[in-house]
Design an enzyme around this catalytic site. Structure first.
Site, PDB file in Angstrom:
ATOM      1  N   LYS A  74       2.584  -1.434  -8.164  1.00 18.65           N
ATOM      2  CA  LYS A  74       2.438  -2.084  -6.861  1.00 18.65           C
ATOM      3  C   LYS A  74       2.160  -3.577  -7.035  1.00 18.65           C
ATOM      4  O   LYS A  74       2.704  -4.412  -6.311  1.00 18.65           O
ATOM      5  CB  LYS A  74       1.320  -1.411  -6.055  1.00 18.65           C
ATOM      6  CG  LYS A  74       1.752  -0.048  -5.492  1.00 18.65           C
ATOM      7  CD  LYS A  74       0.598   0.782  -4.958  1.00 18.65           C
ATOM      8  CE  LYS A  74       1.120   2.184  -4.567  1.00 18.65           C
ATOM      9  NZ  LYS A  74       0.039   3.126  -4.222  1.00 18.65           N
ATOM     10  N   GLN A 118      -6.178   3.600  -3.529  1.00 19.65           N
ATOM     11  CA  GLN A 118      -5.333   4.501  -4.309  1.00 19.65           C
ATOM     12  C   GLN A 118      -5.923   5.913  -4.291  1.00 19.65           C
ATOM     13  O   GLN A 118      -7.085   6.111  -4.610  1.00 19.65           O
ATOM     14  CB  GLN A 118      -5.200   3.981  -5.750  1.00 19.65           C
ATOM     15  CG  GLN A 118      -4.266   4.801  -6.617  1.00 19.65           C
ATOM     16  CD  GLN A 118      -2.809   4.742  -6.151  1.00 19.65           C
ATOM     17  OE1 GLN A 118      -2.286   3.679  -5.822  1.00 19.65           O
ATOM     18  NE2 GLN A 118      -2.152   5.897  -6.094  1.00 19.65           N
ATOM     19  N   ASP A 141      -1.122   1.583   4.642  1.00 21.42           N
ATOM     20  CA  ASP A 141      -0.669   2.949   4.351  1.00 21.42           C
ATOM     21  C   ASP A 141      -0.373   3.712   5.642  1.00 21.42           C
ATOM     22  O   ASP A 141       0.373   4.691   5.624  1.00 21.42           O
ATOM     23  CB  ASP A 141      -1.753   3.714   3.563  1.00 21.42           C
ATOM     24  CG  ASP A 141      -1.431   3.757   2.073  1.00 21.42           C
ATOM     25  OD1 ASP A 141      -0.253   3.566   1.712  1.00 21.42           O
ATOM     26  OD2 ASP A 141      -2.356   3.994   1.279  1.00 21.42           O
TER      27      ASP A 141
END
Lengths: 314, 314
Positions: A74, A118, A141
């Site tokens: 990422k 995460q 997200d």
């Protein structure tokens, strides 16, 4: 294309793929590259116009190797398009409060436009408490229930569309697959892929059915679909005879299966039996190289979108 | 029961109903009465045990006759089960700020456990701003997007289930209709009925499809369903040949149609052609007397639930 009788497409062992496969391959790697290039242009335009660089903060708790790899990928993807990345690594035995403290600090940091925790988190932590601490304006997200609610409702728009389902829709759009008025089946109903994918298809005016572990005749329902999104995590579950001739198939599954011929001893396959499905479908994503590369591209897209919204930049 | 050929059940004009109708009638009036009686017992038990009486506040803006009637009926229903009701009537030309000021005051009033803003609001007001002002803990209508998101997500529960879809589910439960593993079709996708009803059926492990105005073959899909919830607002849309033999039909529609023989000049019919459907279905709600009476009963149920949760009373 002509209808392929189920019997003719039932050999999962067949590996003579490309020669007689007639489905168009939906190339996620290629689309993801295009998307990243478009994002790089926009990031640069924004920086030139108002001096703002989008920023993504990633919080990693513990030292799982796979999570470390995801976070590294990422960061690299951010750098490649000019998005600034921030990283916090916390030890496995951190407390929920410590994680939330870092989230709060990113929430109020004006150079951060997206915050990503995460997953999975260590067992002693409550995912819900931690994810709810992320400011809804920076929840790139898109997992916050308030965001999901806005996704479900007519006349409301989510702040962010969750990355993987957004990637699925982007693939359909870029390959010109019409959605409005079409039958769509989503296989799997997870909070992060299946359920939001169904809501997105529904918002795009498809007639959507969700197939899950309690569904009695999944193949019969799936066979009615013009569009299938498979996100269930079972290798080769969807066989050729589940698929309507000409359907568009988006395969979100990435499942390792034993393969003594592979140097690693395994290979990755999707939830859809590609060999069979590609003979019946009109278009299909490969695994790997289909939805996979889209997820990070959509994370970058959400981060850019957030920075634009916060700074009212069009 | 035996399958009824579509052709045999296609005369909407037929009014010789009861004699050959074989579907069990799902009596919403009766169930609503039972529910209200159960609530009255619980309200009284709570009062005796901890001295708390559940309270519902209703805010009415303007002087629409129908809204006044609804509000009056809600107040009466509260009184009948021992729930205290609070009412604020504001003039049509009130400002959004005034409405929100009253909501805020109820939000912080410990004797109020549920707050309901009667819709529709006057045109100059933004529904979203006003509904979002209701504290999520007191949003007994369950319309807040955060609540809808929790309804959509696995592993999360909504604070409140919206009243009408909750009433539909209650009817299915009380008539012993199995939901898990069954095919369900919801016709209509409104934020207040169709969409949350689909999410509830899905949470109860049905395989759910949503049919809407863009669906090309609604009758074909509906005919696959063991459970149909019709909530689209079109009189007699669902004909006998849309229905699978033995299916359970919940009809949310309440549509006036001209009827010169009625003293009022019209009568109320559902979204489902009852005369035809009752010959094919296994169970069906009448209109009126089906879902209608359940909505207010569920509002009382949500208000009681809220008071119990706030006061940690089991």
């Amino acid at each position: 294309m002509d209808s392929v009788p189920a019997a003719a497409a039932s050999s999962a062992e067949s590996v003579t793929v490309s020669a007689d496969a007639s489905a168009k391959v939906i190339d996620g790697k290629l689309v993801a590259k295009q998307v990243r290039e478009e994002i790089a242009v926009e990031v640069s335009r924004m920086k030139d116009a108002i001096g703002i660089v989008p920023g993504l903060a990633v919080i990693l708790v513990g030292s799982r190797k796979d999570s470390q790899t995801y976070v590294r990928n990422k960061k690299k993807a951010c750098e490649a398009v000019g998005i600034k990345s921030y990283e916090v690594n916390l030890p496995e035995d951190s407390s929920e409060e410590e994680v939330i403290k870092h989230i709060a600090s990113f929430n109020s940091d004006p150079s951060v436009h997206g915050i990503l925790v995460q997953l999975p988190l260590p067992r002693h932590m409550n995912d819900e408490n931690i994810l709810n601490a992320v400011s809804i304006e920076k929840d790139v997200d898109g997992f916050h229930p308030l965001n999901i609610g806005r996704l479900a409702m007519q006349g409301r728009d989510p702040f962010f569309v969750p990355c993987t389902p957004k990637g699925c829709m982007e693939l359909l759009h870029r390959y010109g697959v019409e959605i409005k008025g079409k039958r769509a089946v989503v296989i799997g109903r997870s909070n992060i892929v299946g359920m939001p994918a169904a809501l997105l298809l529904q918002k795009a005016n498809a007639t959507v059915s969700i197939v899950h572990s309690q569904t009695k005749n999944p193949e019969e329902i799936t066979r009615q679909a013009d569009i299938v999104i498979a996100a269930v995590g079972v290798a080769n579950l969807v066989r050729g005879n589940w698929i309507k001739s000409g359907a568009a198939i988006i395969d979100v599954g990435i499942n390792p299966v034993d393969d003594p011929e592979s140097p690693r001893g395994y290979r990755l396959v999707g939830d859809v039996c590609y060999e069979e499905a590609s003979k019946v479908a009109g278009a299909i994503t490969p695994v790997p190289g289909g939805v996979g590369p889209m997820t990070i591209a959509m994370l970058l897209s959400n981060t850019l979108e957030s920075a634009k919204r916060i700074h009212k930049f069009k």
